[in-house]
Design a protein around this motif. Structure first.
Motif, mmCIF file in Angstrom:
data_model
loop_
_atom_site.group_PDB
_atom_site.id
_atom_site.type_symbol
_atom_site.label_atom_id
_atom_site.label_comp_id
_atom_site.label_asym_id
_atom_site.label_seq_id
_atom_site.Cartn_x
_atom_site.Cartn_y
_atom_site.Cartn_z
ATOM 1 N N MET A 38 -5.575 8.664 6.049
ATOM 2 C CA MET A 38 -6.818 8.434 5.305
ATOM 3 C C MET A 38 -7.547 7.152 5.725
ATOM 4 O O MET A 38 -8.575 6.816 5.162
ATOM 5 N N SER A 41 -5.244 -1.222 -1.805
ATOM 6 C CA SER A 41 -5.457 -0.862 -0.397
ATOM 7 C C SER A 41 -6.501 0.238 -0.261
ATOM 8 O O SER A 41 -7.245 0.287 0.728
ATOM 9 N N ILE A 42 -6.558 1.122 -1.239
ATOM 10 C CA ILE A 42 -7.573 2.189 -1.162
ATOM 11 C C ILE A 42 -8.954 1.572 -1.368
ATOM 12 O O ILE A 42 -9.902 1.822 -0.619
ATOM 13 N N ILE A 53 -9.069 9.979 -3.990
ATOM 14 C CA ILE A 53 -7.731 9.548 -4.432
ATOM 15 C C ILE A 53 -7.863 8.402 -5.430
ATOM 16 O O ILE A 53 -7.232 8.398 -6.484
ATOM 17 N N PHE A 67 1.585 10.942 2.211
ATOM 18 C CA PHE A 67 1.018 10.272 1.037
ATOM 19 C C PHE A 67 1.716 8.938 0.832
ATOM 20 O O PHE A 67 1.092 7.900 0.636
ATOM 21 N N SER A 68 3.034 8.982 0.905
ATOM 22 C CA SER A 68 3.799 7.788 0.602
ATOM 23 C C SER A 68 3.597 6.684 1.641
ATOM 24 O O SER A 68 3.582 5.510 1.295
ATOM 25 N N LEU A 69 3.437 7.060 2.910
ATOM 26 C CA LEU A 69 3.255 6.024 3.935
ATOM 27 C C LEU A 69 1.803 5.553 4.018
ATOM 28 O O LEU A 69 1.474 4.682 4.816
ATOM 29 N N SER A 70 0.933 6.125 3.198
ATOM 30 C CA SER A 70 -0.508 5.791 3.236
ATOM 31 C C SER A 70 -1.125 6.092 4.592
ATOM 32 O O SER A 70 -1.959 5.329 5.077
ATOM 33 N N SER A 107 -1.097 -0.388 -4.233
ATOM 34 C CA SER A 107 -1.586 0.777 -3.479
ATOM 35 C C SER A 107 -3.068 0.993 -3.742
ATOM 36 O O SER A 107 -3.857 1.227 -2.816
ATOM 37 N N SER A 126 0.836 -1.199 0.000
ATOM 38 C CA SER A 126 0.000 0.000 0.000
ATOM 39 C C SER A 126 0.873 1.251 0.000
ATOM 40 O O SER A 126 0.645 2.203 -0.750
ATOM 41 N N ILE A 173 -6.345 3.943 5.654
ATOM 42 C CA ILE A 173 -5.892 2.661 5.101
ATOM 43 C C ILE A 173 -5.252 1.827 6.205
ATOM 44 O O ILE A 173 -5.506 0.631 6.335
ATOM 45 N N GLY A 210 4.085 3.073 -3.852
ATOM 46 C CA GLY A 210 3.157 3.265 -4.960
ATOM 47 C C GLY A 210 3.650 4.346 -5.893
ATOM 48 O O GLY A 210 4.847 4.645 -5.952
ATOM 49 N N LEU A 211 2.698 4.952 -6.590
ATOM 50 C CA LEU A 211 3.068 6.031 -7.507
ATOM 51 C C LEU A 211 3.817 7.120 -6.748
ATOM 52 O O LEU A 211 4.679 7.797 -7.300
HETATM 53 N N1 LEU Z 1 1.135 5.326 -0.524
HETATM 54 C C1 LEU Z 1 0.632 5.346 -1.852
HETATM 55 C C2 LEU Z 1 1.727 5.858 -2.790
HETATM 56 O O1 LEU Z 1 2.796 6.142 -2.390
HETATM 57 C C3 LEU Z 1 -0.598 6.204 -1.995
HETATM 58 C C4 LEU Z 1 -1.757 5.875 -1.118
HETATM 59 C C5 LEU Z 1 -2.844 6.870 -1.291
HETATM 60 C C6 LEU Z 1 -2.248 4.477 -1.287
HETATM 61 O O2 LEU Z 1 1.507 5.984 -3.949
#
Ligand code: LEU
Length: 459
Positions: A229, A322-323, A98, A223-226, A319, A21, A231, A24-25
């Motif tokens: 939000m 997981s959302i 997202i 954002f990167s650690l999710s 990722s 998760s 998750i 990701g991008l």
């Molecule tokens: N952690 C994810 C990412 O780095 C994004 C998250 C919203 C699931 O892209």
């Protein structure tokens, strides 16, 4: 407790799914661009400090809420304190928005995999690569079809459930991702002139450390650690009671940061080797515009390109899963819809946002939405920009703030800490320090980012 609820079959499975998760991008698409834009090593240093000092504690707070209640994010807040149910609902709204754009970008990645796979790779001059990308993303229908395919892949995994869907796929996909990334990184750093890029990544120029860098590093870390939000509330809710959450969270943060650094090492030196320092100006466009150009110039570049976009696809997929899972768990448990019905009914309203996001890549066709900040007042911005600002600048920091306030001041860090310990029951190392961060440091730091983004209009 709901006995039909899914659980991770092993702790390793949980760590890989949660790392899936996190990775990701954000790591591979956004992070190298941010490092380039904010001055290399200074950004990296701040980023790593923030992950360790703020990101990890917030992640632990979230995981503890999930594991204590064994519920989806809305149900979890509802069962701990009814008045805080809204906090879970805000998480679901953030996730929904997202996912609607994550699928579109995931679709772009799938298109690139397809282009490399079919051998229809790109011509070897700079402008056509950029044209190719811009024309593709601003087309009216094609990106939507790819986006739908990407969402279809996520639905395929999520309807299979927690251990036989998400966990099984993550256990297979995450090692593939590491192997691909390491081989790309090794190729990148051995290119002639690549050393300049490596130096840029690690050289700390103190003048590059300022408020902007801090805001960017914080936003990127959440954002990167999710986190922020819900998750991690959802994924934490599938962890068996006996496990210690601290070790897992440290591992997840470590893997996420490792991948971000490896992605930096795979991309920035390549850009330096072929375009020199000016290439860094492409920022977010690296992945789709600069890299194909670079691959075309390298021997074996097609294979390298295919490997890279496959990697990006795997990262985006785990990722997005997981959302989708976090939203699905909410519908499944609160409204008693089956997983299939939940995912399909979610896809319908979501596609409206996805369509808006995709169409607004084209200035002639795009929709504009209002965005308000103190410094610039009311502005009408393209829908894609508003959706990203809404989640990255407002909802994620707000979510992280509310989670910290809830754990720190409402539910109480002593109950959360007990949950984190698992079976062991003896206080974990730095428990007091963690509590101090969740109660004081993280909320203050997050309020500072909200100030910069909403009042000063940055980002
Ligand atoms: N952690 C994810 C990412 O780095 C994004 C998250 C919203 C699931 O892209």
């Amino acid at each position: 407790m709901n006995s039909k609820r899914g659980q991770w079959a092993s702790n390793l499975g949980f760590i890989l799914a949660a790392a899936g998760s996190a990775v990701g991008l954000g790591n591979i698409w956004k992070f190298p661009g941010k490092i380039a834009a904010y001055g290399g090593g200074a950004f990296l240093l701040l980023y790593v400090l923030i992950v360790a000092l703020i990101g990890l504690p917030v992640m632990l707070a979230e995981l503890s809420i999930g594991r204590a209640t064994q519920k989806n994010v809305v149900g979890a807040f509802h069962s701990l304190n009814r008045r805080w149910t809204f906090c879970g609902a805000l998480g679901v709204i953030t996730l929904f928005v997202i996912l609607s754009y994550y699928c579109i970008v995931g679709g772009w990645v799938m298109k690139y995999v397809f282009v490399y796979l079919t051998g229809a790779h790109f011509p070897a001059t700079a402008a056509p690569f950029q044209d190719f990308f811009v024309q593709f993303i601003s087309a009216p229908v094609q990106p939507l079809l790819w986006g739908a395919l990407f969402l279809g892949a996520c639905i395929f995994v999520v309807v299979r459930g927690v251990s036989s869907g998400i966990e099984k796929f993550s256990k297979f996909l995450m090692p593939c991702l590491f192997l691909l990334l390491i081989s790309i990184m090794l190729r990148a750093v051995t290119l002639p002139n690549a050393w300049e890029g490596v130096k840029y990544l690690f050289e700390i120029r103190p003048e590059a450390i300022n408020g902007d860098t801090l805001v960017a590093a914080l936003g990127q870390a959440f954002f990167s650690l999710s986190v922020g939000m819900g998750i991690m509330v959802t994924y934490g809710s599938y962890v068996p009671k006996k496990e210690n959450l601290l070790r897992s969270a440290v591992m997840i943060c470590f893997l996420d940061t490792l991948v971000a650094i490896l992605a930096g090492l795979a991309i920035v030196p390549v850009v330096f080797a072929t375009m020199g320092a000016e290439g860094l100006g492409m920022g977010g466009g690296f992945a789709f515009m600069a890299l194909p150009e670079v691959f075309a110039m390298m021997p074996g570049g097609v294979l390298f390109g295919l490997a890279f976009f496959l990697l990006l696809f795997l990262a985006a997929l785990t990722s997005a899963i997981s959302i989708l899972e976090s939203c699905t768990a909410f519908l499944n448990e609160e409204l008693h819809w089956s997983r299939l019905k939940s995912t399909l009914l979610l896809a319908v309203p979501m596609s409206l946002f996805s369509i808006g996001y995709s169409l607004s890549q084209n200035a002639d066709r795009g929709l504009n939405l209002p965005w308000l900040d103190w410094k610039h007042g009311l502005q009408w911005l393209p829908m894609n920009a508003v959706m990203e600002k809404f989640t990255d600048n407002l909802m994620i920091p707000l979510g992280a703030l509310l989670f910290c306030v809830f754990v720190g001041w409402i539910w109480g860090t002593s109950k959360a800490a007990k949950e984190i310990r698992g079976e062991a029951q003896k206080p974990f190392k730095l428990e007091k320090f963690w509590s101090f961060i969740v109660r004081y440091v993280a909320p203050v730091v997050i309020l500072i980012i909200l100030y910069f983004t909403l009042i000063q209009g940055q980002g």
